[in-house]
Structure formats: structure tokens, C-alpha cells
Design an enzyme around this catalytic site. Structure first.
Site: not given
Lengths: 310, 193
Positions: A59-60, A87, A109, A137
Site C-alpha cells: 500500500r505505501t 549486488k 523505506r 512512518h
């Protein structure tokens, strides 16, 4: 010139109540756009938004992506499973690479607390924290405040209970801060092992009993139980947790009849919240998702201009 | 602390010296009445007519014109409010982002005769933004423009259909439209630094 003069949005802590009000008011105007036939405005034409997600998110990430597109920005998604991060590239080098592409906003995030701030110090772009470890958040807290204000018409003087794994929840931390700033009385409840020590210093009332915590409150905010915490020994079993802290129709009897139920998602149905409560008439969960889009449009709009304030 | 561009303009304007009064309350009233009559004449009545004011003083003016239209034609004309912030072309230039206010047009504009209403017509850029905004909301039959003051200095090929008063100005001067609804009094003045 007056305005929200700040390059980045890293935490609720750095926002004043006036800033929060500006963001919520702007989100109200943005919500209108999302309800029109033509759901796109030219506001951020020529701006580039990079979504940099080091943790899975539906959702975010989607909501920041759609928000950017509705405002006509170019949105690029980088998820770590399909990038140089696999990598072994570190955050610093990824940051420098992104900088060379001159984005206007980077939404990040990351599983580590402080990652957003680390990136913000190295980038000219505005950085929006979309969740950093157990730290903050902010966009979730803002959409929660928006949803409560929309439903009840005010924030000042309300009571809210946040229930679950408070210690590991960035949603709880951002919400406690945001709610307190907007004049909401906050209670937290959860197993002793999931309540941080000295949490009462944040100005919240602490409960270890669900029924007592949800009595008299206007809003119950359930947190997702991160099931991997069981291995860490914080609770004996899902069933035990659910029996003590799961919100069921039966438990709701301890609350006010018109209480509102929220959950940031994703939901563990039948663990922290029973399906009939999550889908019930007092559930604001679908509103939270819809409002998340409006709030993120407001954030992209406000912070796209923030970098050049002077 | 967090207000926006328009607030800042007002603060700046408050520090300027008043140079001349252009319209007094009765002159504003006469201008509004005349514009209303012209709108009725040009559109052969008020059928399918809607007024859309630009935030914020354009909305007050639109409501006043609508009242006059009711007196003239006997029917109510719908009034909407348009905020053009999301359509501005100078968001990169004004520093902190201006506050976005609500667009409230609770009716369809499809096939309607839309009269946009604003207080001052200057460069024409606001009206360009307003037309883009309107067209995202539907397909009007036509768009006309009514302004209380036309001060010249157009930067786009835009002209008003209804003008309260033409006022030649220099670019250094500013026009302040004060309306009872927002400012507690009715008058229009020229101010300069």
C-alpha cells in the site's frame, strides 16, 4: 515568505501542529482530485519522484506511486530485489547514484532506523521517510490523523488506544507523537514484553489489559503482529496473543458503541483483529487506504517545493 | 506560520502605501449590477448559465453577481469556487508551495455557459490555469470571463468579456480589492512601495 520550510520529511517529531494541519488541509483538497473523472493535475510536471524500497510494501509504495502520477510527476520505482542492491551496493552508493540522476523527491523505506536521515544528508532532493526500521512512518501517522479528523470532525480532546507490539512499531511511534501534538489523549496496550521501558515518558497511559485500554476511547488502533517476534520469545503462541490482545466482536463490548477501529495493514486476520471486526461497520481500514493516497499527494506537493525555500 | 503565497502577498501589500482609491462601495455595487445585466444580455437570459469564482475574492464577486442575476432574471444561477493552485505555471518560482484550497463545484459544467469571475485581470496566467482546471472537470459549452478590474500588462492572449473598470497601471503598482466578505469593507485601491 512563509511556508513549510523544510527539505525532508523524516519524522512526526520534527513537525509542529501547524505543519500537520497544513498537510491535512492540503490532503483534503487532493482528495477532491481523486474523485473526479480526470484524476490528474499538471502540478508536478517535470518533477521526478523515486520510490526506493528496501522492504516489501504494497500500500505505501503503490500509494506514493499513484500520488506522484496523479500530480503528473515522473515516478520511478526501485525495489531492492531487482536492483544493484542485490549486488551488495550500500545505501551511500545507491544514494550517490540517485543524486546523479537529479530526482526532486526520494521516498525511502528501509529496515534500519535512521536510513532516511542518512540519505537526506547526502541528497539535494527532498527525502520522504516511508518507514525506517522501528523508528518512524510519518505518512502513515498523517493519514491516520486525516482519517480520524474526517470521520469525527476534530482531533483535539479525543482519546485513542494503540494496541499491539508498541516496542517494534514505527506506526505506533509516529502516531503517538502526531496524536499528542494534535491534542489526542493516547493509551498504549500490549504484552509487557512488547511495551518499551519508560514509554510513559512519551505522555501516554500504559495498559496491559485490552478491555481496560479500550474502555472510553474514541479510536482503537490495532497494530500488525510481526509473527517473527514469536521466535524472539516475546509471546508464547499466536493463540495466546490472540486470546489476550486480539480485537474480536466480543471484546468490542468493552468499548464505546460508536468506537472507530483502525489498522495500518497488512492484517493478520484472526490474530490481532477478527475478520468481522476488520470488515465491520466501525472499521476505518478501507478509508485509511483511500486517504493514504490524498495525504501522499499532499506530501509530494508540499515537499516538491520545500527544497528551494529560502 | 504555515500560510502561503497569497497570505504573504497580503502581508506585503499591507506594508505598501495607498496611492489612490479607484472604486468606493457604491461604485463596486454599480459595476456588479452592470456586469450582471451584460451577462444576461450577451447570453439571452440565464438558461444553462453557471458562475465560477476564482478563490478567494472571485468567489465573493461571483455570489454578488448571482444575486443580481436572480433580481434580473428571477431564477437562481449556480455558483462554484475554483482553486487554480494545482494548475499554476510558476510553482517553481514562488518558493514554498502555496496553500491548495478546495475547488467546490457541486454541479456538472458539461454543456454549460460558464462565466469565470475574478477580482483583477493582470498577466492572464491565472485565467489560463483556471481554463485548464475547468476543462479537466468537464466540457463547457463556452467560457466567458468577468473581472472587477482590468489592469493591463497581459502576457497571454486573454481578454475579459465583462469588465467593472479598466485601470491603467505600472507594473510596480499593485491593485488591492477589498471586499466585505473577506476584509470587512468594500473598496479598490492602488498601492505602491
Amino acid at each position: 515568505m512563509v511556508g513549510l520550510i523544510r527539505k525532508d520529511l523524516l519524522s512526526m517529531q520534527e513537525l509542529a501542529s501547524d505543519d500537520i494541519r497544513l498537510i491535512l488541509d492540503t490532503a483534503e483538497s487532493m482528495k477532491d482530485v481523486a474523485r473526479r473523472d480526470i484524476k490528474k493535475v499538471p502540478t508536478l510536471r517535470g518533477k521526478t519522484v523515486i520510490n526506493l524500497f528496501y522492504e516489501p510494501s504494497t500500500r505505501t509504495r503503490t500509494s506514493f506511486e499513484i500520488a506522484g502520477k496523479r500530480l503528473s510527476a515522473d515516478v520511478i520505482n526501485i525495489s531492492t530485489s531487482a536492483s544493484s542492491v542485490t549486488k551488495g551496493e550500500g545505501l551511500k552508493d545507491t544514494g550517490l547514484t540517485l543524486q546523479a540522476m537529479h530526482p526532486d523527491i526520494v521516498v525511502i523505506r528501509h529496515p534500519a532506523a535512521g536510513a532516511a536521515e542518512f540519505l537526506a544528508r547526502r541528497l539535494a532532493a527532498s527525502v520522504i521517510n516511508a518507514g525506517d526500521g522501528a523508528h518512524e512512518h510519518p505518512s502513515q501517522a498523517l493519514l491516520d490523523l486525516f482519517t480520524i479528523r474526517e470521520k469525527l470532525g476534530r482531533l483535539e480532546g479525543l482519546k485513542a488506544a494503540i494496541v499491539g507490539d508498541i516496542a517494534h512499531s514505527r506506526v505506533a511511534r509516529s502516531n503517538i507523537d502526531g496524536m499528542r501534538k494534535m491534542g489526542i489523549e493516547v493509551r498504549v496496550a500490549g504484552p509487557q514484553t512488547m511495551l518499551p521501558r519508560f514509554i510513559e515518558r512519551l505522555g501516554v497511559e500504559v495498559f496491559t489489559n485490552l478491555d481496560r485500554a479500550i474502555g472510553e476511547v474514541d479510536v482503537i488502533m490495532m497494530l500488525r503482529l510481526q509473527t517473527e517476534r514469536q521466535q524472539a520469545g516475546l509471546f508464547p503462541s499466536l493463540r495466546e496473543y490472540s486470546r489476550l490482545f486480539g480485537l474480536t466482536a466480543e471484546r468490542m463490548k468493552a468499548a464505546k458503541p460508536n468506537v472507530l477501529v483502525m489498522h495500518p495493514g497488512p492484517i493478520n486476520r484472526g490474530v490481532e483483529i477478527a475478520p468481522d471486526v476488520a470488515d465491520g461497520p466501525y472499521s476505518l481500514i478501507p478509508n485509511q487506504v483511500e486517504n493514504g493516497l490524498a495525504v501522499r499527494m499532499a506530501l509530494l506537493y508540499i515537499f516538491a517545493g520545500g527544497g528551494q525555500a529560502g | 506560520m504555515v500560510r502561503g503565497f497569497f497570505y504573504a502577498l497580503n502581508v506585503m501589500a499591507a506594508e505598501l502605501n495607498e496611492k489612490a482609491q479607484i472604486l468606493d462601495p457604491s461604485a463596486i455595487q454599480r459595476a456588479i449590477t452592470r456586469i450582471a445585466h451584460e451577462i444576461v444580455e450577451r447570453n439571452n437570459g440565464t438558461d444553462n448559465l453557471v458562475l465560477i469564482g476564482l478563490r478567494s475574492r472571485g468567489v465573493d464577486l461571483a455570489r454578488r453577481i448571482a444575486k443580481e442575476l436572480t433580481l434580473i432574471a428571477g431564477t437562481e444561477t449556480p455558483v462554484g469556487a475554483l482553486d487554480v493552485t494545482l494548475y499554476r505555471d510558476d510553482l517553481d518560482k514562488v518558493g514554498p508551495q502555496p496553500v491548495v484550497r478546495k475547488t467546490e463545484i457541486p454541479f456538472s459544467i458539461n454543456e454549460k455557459r460558464v462565466v469565470l469571475v475574478d477580482d483583477v485581470l493582470y498577466t492572464g496566467r491565472t485565467i489560463r490555469a483556471a481554463m485548464d482546471g475547468l476543462i479537466d472537470l468537464g466540457r463547457p459549452r463556452l467560457i466567458q470571463l468577468a473581472v472587477l478590474i482590468d489592469r493591463g500588462h497581459r502576457e497571454l492572449p486573454i481578454r475579459a468579456d465583462y469588465v467593472g473598470k479598466n485601470v491603467p497601471t505600472s507594473r510596480e503598482e499593485q491593485i488591492q480589492v477589498l471586499l466585505t466578505e473577506e476584509d470587512g469593507e468594500d473598496r479598490v485601491v492602488i498601492v505602491e512601495p
